[in-house]
Design a protein around this motif. Structure first.
Motif, PDB file in Angstrom:
ATOM      1  N   LEU A  91       0.827  -1.209   0.000  1.00  0.00           N
ATOM      2  CA  LEU A  91       0.000   0.000   0.000  1.00  0.00           C
ATOM      3  C   LEU A  91       0.862   1.261   0.000  1.00  0.00           C
ATOM      4  O   LEU A  91       1.796   1.393   0.797  1.00  0.00           O
ATOM      5  N   GLY A  92       0.538   2.166  -0.909  1.00  0.00           N
ATOM      6  CA  GLY A  92       1.193   3.459  -0.946  1.00  0.00           C
ATOM      7  C   GLY A  92       2.501   3.509  -1.703  1.00  0.00           C
ATOM      8  O   GLY A  92       3.103   4.575  -1.827  1.00  0.00           O
ATOM      9  N   VAL A  93       2.978   2.392  -2.227  1.00  0.00           N
ATOM     10  CA  VAL A  93       4.238   2.372  -2.978  1.00  0.00           C
ATOM     11  C   VAL A  93       3.934   2.606  -4.458  1.00  0.00           C
ATOM     12  O   VAL A  93       3.057   1.954  -5.037  1.00  0.00           O
ATOM     13  N   SER A  94       4.666   3.533  -5.065  1.00  0.00           N
ATOM     14  CA  SER A  94       4.468   3.845  -6.481  1.00  0.00           C
ATOM     15  C   SER A  94       5.500   3.131  -7.338  1.00  0.00           C
ATOM     16  O   SER A  94       6.500   2.601  -6.838  1.00  0.00           O
ATOM     17  N   ALA A  95       5.276   3.154  -8.641  1.00  0.00           N
ATOM     18  CA  ALA A  95       6.183   2.480  -9.574  1.00  0.00           C
ATOM     19  C   ALA A  95       7.584   3.073  -9.522  1.00  0.00           C
ATOM     20  O   ALA A  95       8.576   2.352  -9.663  1.00  0.00           O
ATOM     21  N   THR A  96       7.686   4.369  -9.295  1.00  0.00           N
ATOM     22  CA  THR A  96       9.000   5.009  -9.272  1.00  0.00           C
ATOM     23  C   THR A  96       9.806   4.621  -8.033  1.00  0.00           C
ATOM     24  O   THR A  96      11.027   4.826  -7.999  1.00  0.00           O
ATOM     25  N   GLN A  97       9.156   4.064  -7.035  1.00  0.00           N
ATOM     26  CA  GLN A  97       9.843   3.648  -5.817  1.00  0.00           C
ATOM     27  C   GLN A  97      10.352   2.208  -5.880  1.00  0.00           C
ATOM     28  O   GLN A  97      11.057   1.766  -4.975  1.00  0.00           O
ATOM     29  N   LEU A  98       9.994   1.496  -6.915  1.00  0.00           N
ATOM     30  CA  LEU A  98      10.416   0.102  -7.052  1.00  0.00           C
ATOM     31  C   LEU A  98      11.858   0.022  -7.525  1.00  0.00           C
ATOM     32  O   LEU A  98      12.324   0.858  -8.306  1.00  0.00           O
ATOM     33  N   MET A 119      10.477  -2.056  -0.366  1.00  0.00           N
ATOM     34  CA  MET A 119      10.761  -1.461   0.929  1.00  0.00           C
ATOM     35  C   MET A 119       9.561  -0.646   1.420  1.00  0.00           C
ATOM     36  O   MET A 119       8.931   0.085   0.653  1.00  0.00           O
ATOM     37  N   ALA A 120       9.267  -0.786   2.706  1.00  0.00           N
ATOM     38  CA  ALA A 120       8.170  -0.020   3.318  1.00  0.00           C
ATOM     39  C   ALA A 120       8.306  -0.113   4.824  1.00  0.00           C
ATOM     40  O   ALA A 120       9.023  -0.981   5.353  1.00  0.00           O
ATOM     41  N   GLU A 121       7.637   0.789   5.510  1.00  0.00           N
ATOM     42  CA  GLU A 121       7.680   0.767   6.967  1.00  0.00           C
ATOM     43  C   GLU A 121       6.979  -0.481   7.496  1.00  0.00           C
ATOM     44  O   GLU A 121       6.016  -0.975   6.904  1.00  0.00           O
ATOM     45  N   GLU A 122       7.475  -0.992   8.605  1.00  0.00           N
ATOM     46  CA  GLU A 122       6.846  -2.157   9.233  1.00  0.00           C
ATOM     47  C   GLU A 122       5.396  -1.840   9.578  1.00  0.00           C
ATOM     48  O   GLU A 122       5.081  -0.759  10.077  1.00  0.00           O
ATOM     49  N   GLY A 123       4.520  -2.774   9.270  1.00  0.00           N
ATOM     50  CA  GLY A 123       3.101  -2.581   9.529  1.00  0.00           C
ATOM     51  C   GLY A 123       2.319  -2.069   8.340  1.00  0.00           C
ATOM     52  O   GLY A 123       1.077  -2.045   8.377  1.00  0.00           O
ATOM     53  N   LEU A 182      -3.557  -8.823   2.683  1.00  0.00           N
ATOM     54  CA  LEU A 182      -3.064 -10.144   3.060  1.00  0.00           C
ATOM     55  C   LEU A 182      -2.336 -10.135   4.398  1.00  0.00           C
ATOM     56  O   LEU A 182      -2.236 -11.173   5.058  1.00  0.00           O
ATOM     57  N   GLY A 183      -1.801  -8.991   4.772  1.00  0.00           N
ATOM     58  CA  GLY A 183      -1.030  -8.904   6.009  1.00  0.00           C
ATOM     59  C   GLY A 183      -0.277  -7.594   6.054  1.00  0.00           C
ATOM     60  O   GLY A 183      -0.695  -6.603   5.433  1.00  0.00           O
ATOM     61  N   THR A 184       0.849  -7.594   6.753  1.00  0.00           N
ATOM     62  CA  THR A 184       1.644  -6.369   6.883  1.00  0.00           C
ATOM     63  C   THR A 184       3.120  -6.629   6.611  1.00  0.00           C
ATOM     64  O   THR A 184       3.625  -7.738   6.807  1.00  0.00           O
ATOM     65  N   VAL A 185       3.794  -5.581   6.155  1.00  0.00           N
ATOM     66  CA  VAL A 185       5.234  -5.638   5.888  1.00  0.00           C
ATOM     67  C   VAL A 185       5.980  -5.862   7.203  1.00  0.00           C
ATOM     68  O   VAL A 185       5.604  -5.334   8.252  1.00  0.00           O
ATOM     69  N   GLY A 186       7.024  -6.680   7.148  1.00  0.00           N
ATOM     70  CA  GLY A 186       7.817  -6.932   8.334  1.00  0.00           C
ATOM     71  C   GLY A 186       9.239  -7.322   7.985  1.00  0.00           C
ATOM     72  O   GLY A 186       9.736  -7.014   6.887  1.00  0.00           O
ATOM     73  N   SER A 187       9.859  -8.025   8.900  1.00  0.00           N
ATOM     74  CA  SER A 187      11.235  -8.503   8.689  1.00  0.00           C
ATOM     75  C   SER A 187      11.392  -9.898   9.276  1.00  0.00           C
ATOM     76  O   SER A 187      12.459 -10.241   9.799  1.00  0.00           O
ATOM     77  N   SER A 188      10.323 -10.698   9.205  1.00  0.00           N
ATOM     78  CA  SER A 188      10.388 -12.064   9.724  1.00  0.00           C
ATOM     79  C   SER A 188      11.325 -12.903   8.871  1.00  0.00           C
ATOM     80  O   SER A 188      11.673 -12.557   7.744  1.00  0.00           O
ATOM     81  N   GLY A 189      11.770 -14.042   9.398  1.00  0.00           N
ATOM     82  CA  GLY A 189      12.724 -14.881   8.677  1.00  0.00           C
ATOM     83  C   GLY A 189      14.116 -14.291   8.761  1.00  0.00           C
ATOM     84  O   GLY A 189      14.531 -13.792   9.805  1.00  0.00           O
ATOM     85  N   ASN A 190      14.822 -14.311   7.654  1.00  0.00           N
ATOM     86  CA  ASN A 190      16.202 -13.833   7.656  1.00  0.00           C
ATOM     87  C   ASN A 190      16.348 -12.390   7.182  1.00  0.00           C
ATOM     88  O   ASN A 190      17.448 -11.947   6.836  1.00  0.00           O
TER      89      ASN A 190
END
Length: 234
Positions: A91-98, A119-123, A182-190
């Motif tokens: 959510l909120g990420v534009s094509a130029t940010q990819l 890349m995005a803020e957690e949550g 589907l859920g939220t951005v995080g840093s689970s796993g590695n």
């Protein structure tokens, strides 16, 4: 004495004559019997005529066709046909940010990324890039909280990894729409806790293949970038 000799001559003659007819007749009948019940090489059914050859050859050819299609044609199809239905899954990420990180090295160069990191803020909400069905909710050491979504035609799997948490009520087998949370951005796993992101991959597969079986990775970057720009233009 002459009468006895004539009788003996008649008996011997009759016996020899009968024997001759038996041998001659038997050879004729035997030849006819063999001719009627034997086949030449041309008359013996071949493997192709009985179906065994035809049953095997298409199977081999079909397998080769599927492999070629999976490697070449399907990759082109998804790049051309799926652009309109794909959306950036954060959510909120534009094509130029990819950023295109598909070919980046991983594990010291032992493998390539075969995905992009958004890349995005957690949550931040993670959205479904395309409609489909949730094939698997899976926790792994590398991917953390992951989601495998199979496309409606069964031939594409969208993979979401490093989620912080799943959306409430999300379950395997659930049909989802494009843009559904589907859920939220995080840093689970590695993933690096200081750089939360969504690891997003697109894998071209077959309808009968399992979610964990090898598949062909397709670079999401040009699809998402072009699709997002097209949506903005419309």
């Amino acid at each position: 004495m002459k009468a006895a000799e004539r009788l003996l001559t008649i008996v011997i003659t009759a016996t020899l004559t009968s024997a001759a007819w038996i041998v001659f007749g038997g050879s004729i009948l035997g030849g006819d019997f063999l001719a009627a019940n034997s086949s030449t090489d041309a008359e013996v059914p071949s493997a192709r005529e009985t179906g065994t050859g035809d049953a095997q050859e298409p199977a081999v050819a079909g397998a080769e066709t599927r492999t070629q299609s999976l490697n070449l044609e399907d990759a082109v199809q998804i790049e051309q046909g799926a652009i309109d239905q794909l959306m950036i899954p954060v959510l909120g990420v534009s094509a130029t940010q990819l950023t295109d990180t598909f070919a980046d090295a991983r594990d010291g160069g032992d493998r390539i990324h075969e995905a992009i990191d958004i890349m995005a803020e957690e949550g931040t909400s993670v959205l479904s890039a395309a409609p489909g069905r949730i094939e698997r909710l899976f926790g792994s050491d590398a991917g953390g909280n992951t989601i495998y979504v199979r496309s409606e035609d069964g031939q594409t799997i969208y993979y979401y990894a490093h989620l912080d948490e799943y959306a409430p009520g999300l379950r395997e087998g659930q049909r989802i729409r494009r843009g559904q949370r589907l859920g939220t951005v995080g840093s689970s796993g590695n993933a690096d806790p200081s750089a939360p992101h969504l690891h997003f991959a697109i894998m071209r597969t077959t309808e009968t293949a399992k979610w964990w079986e090898p598949a062909n990775a397709i670079n999401p970057y040009p699809l998402l970038a072009q699709g997002a720009r097209g949506s903005e233009a419309r």
